[in-house]
Design a protein around this motif. Structure first.
Motif, short mmCIF file in Angstrom:
data_model
loop_
_atom_site.label_atom_id
_atom_site.label_comp_id
_atom_site.label_asym_id
_atom_site.label_seq_id
_atom_site.Cartn_x
_atom_site.Cartn_y
_atom_site.Cartn_z
N ALA A 131 128.93 9.91 -64.30
CA ALA A 131 129.48 9.12 -65.42
C ALA A 131 128.64 9.39 -66.68
O ALA A 131 127.83 10.30 -66.71
CB ALA A 131 129.48 7.65 -65.05
N GLY A 132 128.86 8.59 -67.67
CA GLY A 132 128.11 8.79 -68.92
C GLY A 132 128.94 9.59 -69.91
O GLY A 132 130.17 9.54 -69.89
N ILE A 133 128.24 10.34 -70.72
CA ILE A 133 128.93 11.07 -71.81
C ILE A 133 129.72 12.23 -71.23
O ILE A 133 129.24 12.95 -70.34
CB ILE A 133 127.89 11.58 -72.82
N ALA A 134 130.93 12.42 -71.73
CA ALA A 134 131.75 13.56 -71.27
C ALA A 134 131.02 14.86 -71.55
O ALA A 134 130.35 15.00 -72.58
CB ALA A 134 133.09 13.54 -71.99
N SER A 135 131.13 15.81 -70.61
CA SER A 135 130.33 17.03 -70.78
C SER A 135 131.17 18.31 -70.79
O SER A 135 130.62 19.40 -70.72
CB SER A 135 129.27 17.10 -69.69
N CYS A 136 132.49 18.17 -70.81
CA CYS A 136 133.32 19.36 -71.00
C CYS A 136 134.61 18.95 -71.69
O CYS A 136 134.92 17.77 -71.75
CB CYS A 136 133.60 20.08 -69.68
N ALA A 141 135.20 14.05 -68.71
CA ALA A 141 135.58 15.15 -69.60
C ALA A 141 136.32 14.58 -70.81
O ALA A 141 136.60 13.38 -70.87
CB ALA A 141 136.47 16.14 -68.85
N PHE A 142 136.58 15.43 -71.75
CA PHE A 142 137.42 15.05 -72.89
C PHE A 142 138.76 15.78 -72.79
O PHE A 142 138.79 16.98 -72.49
CB PHE A 142 136.79 15.52 -74.21
N HIS A 143 139.84 15.06 -73.06
CA HIS A 143 141.08 15.74 -73.42
C HIS A 143 140.96 16.00 -74.91
O HIS A 143 140.84 15.05 -75.69
CB HIS A 143 142.28 14.82 -73.19
N THR A 144 140.97 17.23 -75.30
CA THR A 144 140.82 17.54 -76.72
C THR A 144 142.17 17.93 -77.30
O THR A 144 142.78 18.91 -76.85
CB THR A 144 139.80 18.69 -76.89
N CYS A 176 139.11 26.05 -72.25
CA CYS A 176 138.20 24.90 -72.19
C CYS A 176 136.80 25.31 -72.66
O CYS A 176 136.47 26.49 -72.66
CB CYS A 176 138.09 24.39 -70.76
N VAL A 177 136.02 24.31 -72.99
CA VAL A 177 134.60 24.58 -73.25
C VAL A 177 133.75 23.59 -72.46
O VAL A 177 134.20 22.48 -72.17
CB VAL A 177 134.22 24.50 -74.75
N VAL A 178 132.55 24.04 -72.13
CA VAL A 178 131.62 23.16 -71.42
C VAL A 178 130.38 22.95 -72.28
O VAL A 178 129.96 23.86 -72.99
CB VAL A 178 131.22 23.74 -70.05
N TYR A 179 129.81 21.76 -72.19
CA TYR A 179 128.58 21.48 -72.92
C TYR A 179 127.42 22.01 -72.07
O TYR A 179 127.55 22.16 -70.84
CB TYR A 179 128.45 19.98 -73.19
N PRO A 180 126.28 22.28 -72.71
CA PRO A 180 125.24 23.04 -71.98
C PRO A 180 124.75 22.42 -70.68
O PRO A 180 124.39 23.15 -69.76
CB PRO A 180 124.11 23.15 -73.01
#
Lengths: 476, 283
Positions: free
Chosen positions: A389-394, A308-311, A282-286
């Motif tokens: 909530a809001g923009i997915a961050s990982c 989160a995002f399922h990528t 996985c990756v996380v946003y800053p």
């Protein structure tokens, strides 16, 4: 747990001691444990019987075991344990406990049929030992009797179930323990520990990206714990950590344990007040952890979850992912119970404030074959999370479709939820409102469509006839 | 080491250009640490680093000197804008015989240790390479690229390698763009000139701006640049829409760009059908 029959077969303490102490050991006996002296001497052990209820080592006697009798356990506190660690720094400590925090005892006290049970609860005792620098090497426990009060059966069962979810040790009536000296593991306020599961041998490229994203995190202080089963080589991961450590943004170490118990061991070693889990793919946003920790700091919740995002990706030459799609989850502005059940990957998008979950066990089974632990459900049953909530961050990155993600063990049907009636009322009202909105939207859509096709000669009548036929088929 | 060898004068064959504007100290420390990783990476080419500071004063000189002793720092004395500042450095780079590639580096990024090596390796893979961008990380840009050929409709200027060939055939950035959209324009010009524009997926740059606080100045600047791009490529509707947004955001009136009639080869590569993405999104 053992059965009551095992307990009846002999004195708990005697069974424990004679099962663990080998020949010619040096044993210190405290309190009523002195009765064991004869049996131990027969084994060739060197035995010292303390005169008082506290342990005081005689000059030149270096105990390999210290046995605490009932009185010794009753007097245990931080001072007594510090004295024990000082006087017998290498000794394994053996004792039994009648659990003052047993569900049966607590309920009896609450309904007024018995006074509060004296002494320590198992939870309190284990916490005391942990803080004093001991870890449990052996634990054998006996469960509470199934019914101990005159409460309605359902009521007693549900109250016990809630207690069990909060702390499994409430189901323990008595136990026998062996504890050994270990490094103290007091929680560090403000520190975030991220347990990075490396058990399913992620490719070097993916692991590198996970660590790169963690190294560029804005949340500080940050402790990374790379966890893998015994025998798995983490030397490449260590080299990456060494490189990224030059950014000065985290401390890191690796943990190996027997398969199945890796995450549990990593959680045990984690020192942070805040705890999170991540998969090495996985990756996380800053700002991911910063937002979660801030949500906890600013409110009363015990845990926080981010979107989160399922990528979805496919590997390319060199093992790096070619991302085909990112699908945000969970959707909506609120986190519902349904999300916890349907999205086990939320396990990888949460932060727990360990100071607010009491004795709830955060140790989980290891993920296996794409199956993730059910920690979000267990947490959610007792503690309402705060949803960032809001923009997915990982990104939860798994090769193939997200449908392959499952929980290690589906939540038991007996899982109880602790919520106020007001919360349930609000949920039901919201669900009803959303249902009405959906129906209104459907009506508006049909009206709009109706208005558009009315102008087209012939089509309107045909569509109406078709709709009528479909309706008739649906209504037998 | 691999990639381009040293120039005839012994200098590096790759130049990295960094344009500064009032950057936080911590940001430059992180960038310099990542540049050090790139120098040490196995197979990394030798590269030189040039700093051009657009800030109102020279305060960053000491910071750069501390983070990178002996750094080549210049103070521009004015805020030239992103494209114009890089053009200065690019002109100097390609004016030096033997320099094959110039790489624009945004100072708020952290380069993955393999970034420079992978960019250069990708550039050297084909003789017709014009531009190669680093993959934005961890939140990759959703514009498409072909995972086999690595061709992409346009390259981001965040970390962008410009080949000598591209500079010779299409020049540097269009300096009418103060900031934003100049990278899209350069990419389209390179493609129209028959050059290849690609991503190097192994070259990652940690750069995340999604949660950056909204700034009205930035939003206006983006609209103004986008309007200019629309006008340059003859898309009247796109230009009008961006100018309207610019005005709604309280932008100062300016002489609206004249709608050009671009050559067919330029018009063919321009894509205004996907708003600010300038290409179909993958997600």
């Amino acid at each position: 747990m053992s059965t009551g029959l095992a307990r009846e077969a002999g004195g708990l303490l005697e069974t424990l001691v004679l099962g663990r102490v080998g020949a010619r050991a040096r044993v210190g006996l405290v309190g009523e444990a002195r009765g064991l002296a004869g049996a131990l001497r027969e084994r060739g052990c060197e035995v010292y019987e303390a005169t008082g209820p506290d342990w005081k080592a005689p000059p030149g006697f270096s105990a390999s075991f210290v046995v605490l009798g009932e009185e010794g356990v009753a007097r245990l506190d931080a001072t007594a344990l510090a004295a024990l660690r000082h006087g017998a720094p290498e000794a394994e400590v053996l004792f039994t406990l009648r659990n003052a925090g047993a569900a049966s005892a607590l309920l009896e006290t609450l309904v007024g049929t018995a006074p509060a049970r004296p002494g320590l609860s198992e939870t309190a005792l284990l916490a005391l030992l942990r803080e004093a620098g001991y870890r449990v090497a052996h634990r054998q426990v006996w469960p509470c009797a199934p019914r101990t009060t005159a409460l309605a059966e359902d009521a007693e069962r549900s109250l016990r179930a809630l207690l069990a979810q909060l702390s499994p040790s409430t189901q323990v009536e008595e136990g026998a323990y062996a504890v050994v000296p270990d490094a103290p593991a007091a929680l560090v306020p403000g520190l975030l520990s991220v347990v990075l599961w490396c058990g399913e041998a992620p490719s070097q490229g993916l692991l590198d990206e996970a660590l790169f994203s963690l190294a560029c995190q804005e949340q500080h202080p940050l402790e990374l714990i790379l966890a893998a089963p015994e025998g798995q080589d983490l030397s490449a991961a260590r080299a990456l950590l060494e490189r990224y450590a030059r950014l000065g943004t985290f401390t890191a170490r690796t943990v190996h344990a027997a398969p199945g118990g890796v995450l549990a061991e990593a959680v045990r070693q984690a020192r942070g007040q805040y705890l999170s889990f991540l998969d090495a793919r996985c990756v996380v946003y800053p700002g991911h952890f910063t937002r979660l920790v801030r949500a906890l700091e600013e409110g009363p919740a015990a845990w926080a979850v981010a979107r989160a995002f399922h990528t979805e990706w496919v590997p390319t030459v060199g093992g790096l992912p070619y991302v085909r799609a990112k699908i945000p989850f969970p959707l909506g502005e609120r986190l519902e119970l349904e999300h916890l059940l349907k999205d086990p990957a939320l396990f990888l998008a949460l932060v727990v404030d360990r100071a607010r979950v009491g004795a709830l066990p955060l140790a989980t089974d290891d993920p296996a074959g794409g199956r993730l632990p059910d920690l979000p459900v267990r947490l959610g049953a007792l503690f309402e999370p705060v949803f960032v909530a809001g923009i997915a961050s990982c990104e939860v990155r798994q090769e193939g479709a997200p449908a392959s993600v499952r929980v290690t063990s589906p939540p038991a049907a007996e899982t109880w939820l602790l919520r106020t009636v007001a919360v349930w009322e609000e949920r039901v009202a919201r669900a009803r409102e959303e249902g009405l909105s959906a129906r209104e939207f459907r009506h508006r859509l049909v009206d709009d469509l109706n208005a558009r096709i009315r102008a087209v000669p012939g089509v309107h009548a045909t569509v109406r006839a078709l709709a009528e036929r479909l309706k008739q088929r649906r209504e037998p | 080491m691999s990639g381009p060898g040293p120039t005839a004068a012994g200098g590096p064959g790759v130049w990295l250009g960094i344009v500064l504007y009032r950057n936080p100290e911590r940001e430059l420390e992180r960038l310099c640490t990542s540049l050090a990783w790139n120098r040490e990476a196995p197979g990394a080419p030798a590269f030189g680093v040039k700093w051009l500071d657009n800030s109102p004063d020279e305060r960053l000189r000491a910071v750069v000197a501390r983070c990178m002793p002996g750094a080549d720092y210049r103070f521009s004395g004015a805020n030239l804008g992103f494209g114009a500042a890089h053009n200065r450095l690019m002109a100097e780079a390609f004016g030096t015989p033997g320099v094959r590639h110039y790489v624009c580096i945004n100072p708020d990024g952290v380069l993955h240790p393999d970034c420079v090596r992978a960019l250069v390796a990708e550039a050297e893979r084909r003789p017709d390479t014009g531009l190669v961008e680093a993959r934005l990380f961890p939140d990759e840009h959703p514009k498409p690229y072909d995972p086999r050929t690595r061709e992409t409709p346009w390259c981001s200027g965040c970390v962008l390698l410009v080949t000598r060939e591209a500079y010779t055939r299409v020049g540097g950035f269009d300096e009418r763009f103060f900031m934003y959209c100049e990278d899209v324009d350069l990419s389209w010009r390179a493609r129209a000139a028959g050059l290849s524009v690609r991503v190097a997926p192994e070259a990652r740059v940690h750069h995340y701006t999604v949660t950056r606080e909204l700034s009205a100045t930035r939003e206006r600047m983006v609209r103004r640049s986008a309007a200019l791009l629309g006008a340059k490529y003859g898309d009247a509707a796109f230009t009008r829409a961006r100018l309207r947004e610019y005005a709604e955001l309280g932008g100062e009136p300016f002489a609206a760009p004249e709608l050009a009639k671009p050559e067919r080869r330029l018009a063919r590569v321009a894509d205004f059908g996907h708003h600010f993405d300038f290409a179909r999104r993958r997600w």
